[in-house]
Each structure stands twice: as C-alpha cells, then as structure tokens.
Design an enzyme around this catalytic site. Structure first.
Site, PDB file in Angstrom:
ATOM      1  N   PHE A  11      38.101 -26.412  12.118  1.00  0.00           N
ATOM      2  CA  PHE A  11      38.665 -28.054  12.451  1.00  0.00           C
ATOM      3  C   PHE A  11      39.472 -28.074  13.464  1.00  0.00           C
ATOM      4  CE2 PHE A  11      41.316 -31.564  11.587  1.00  0.00           C
ATOM      5  CZ  PHE A  11      40.381 -32.532  11.333  1.00  0.00           C
ATOM      6  N   GLN A  14      37.676 -27.107  16.796  1.00  0.00           N
ATOM      7  CA  GLN A  14      36.902 -28.468  17.244  1.00  0.00           C
ATOM      8  C   GLN A  14      37.576 -29.438  17.938  1.00  0.00           C
ATOM      9  OE1 GLN A  14      33.163 -29.044  16.878  1.00  0.00           O
ATOM     10  NE2 GLN A  14      33.345 -26.648  16.998  1.00  0.00           N
ATOM     11  N   HIS A  15      38.776 -29.644  17.368  1.00  0.00           N
ATOM     12  CA  HIS A  15      39.791 -30.463  18.118  1.00  0.00           C
ATOM     13  C   HIS A  15      40.543 -30.199  19.465  1.00  0.00           C
ATOM     14  CE1 HIS A  15      39.169 -32.565  14.416  1.00  0.00           C
ATOM     15  NE2 HIS A  15      39.688 -33.740  14.891  1.00  0.00           N
ATOM     16  N   ILE A  16      40.526 -28.849  19.391  1.00  0.00           N
ATOM     17  CA  ILE A  16      41.077 -28.299  20.647  1.00  0.00           C
ATOM     18  C   ILE A  16      40.156 -28.196  21.811  1.00  0.00           C
ATOM     19  CG2 ILE A  16      41.971 -26.008  21.693  1.00  0.00           C
ATOM     20  CD1 ILE A  16      43.589 -25.692  18.995  1.00  0.00           C
TER      21      ILE A  16
END
Length: 34
Positions: A11, A14-16
C-alpha cells in the site's frame, strides 16, 4: 501483491511510486483544480 511484501508495505509503495495509470489520474485531478 508481491509475496515478499506485506499489504501495508505494498500500500505504501503504491502511494510513494504510483503506477502510470494512478499518476495520470492524479495529474488529471491536479489539472482540474488549477
């Protein structure tokens, strides 16, 4: 999700480092606000 990563790690990754599709959506969202 890669088996060597936990869901939380995946998670975060995926955001970085968003996928190109996610990045395009993010850019479209930013452009809508500018």
């Amino acid at each position: 999700i890669p088996k060597n990563l936990t869901r939380a790690q995946w998670f975060t990754i995926q955001h970085i480092q968003p996928s190109p599709l996610q990045x395009n959506k993010a850019m479209n969202g930013v452009n809508x606000y500018t």
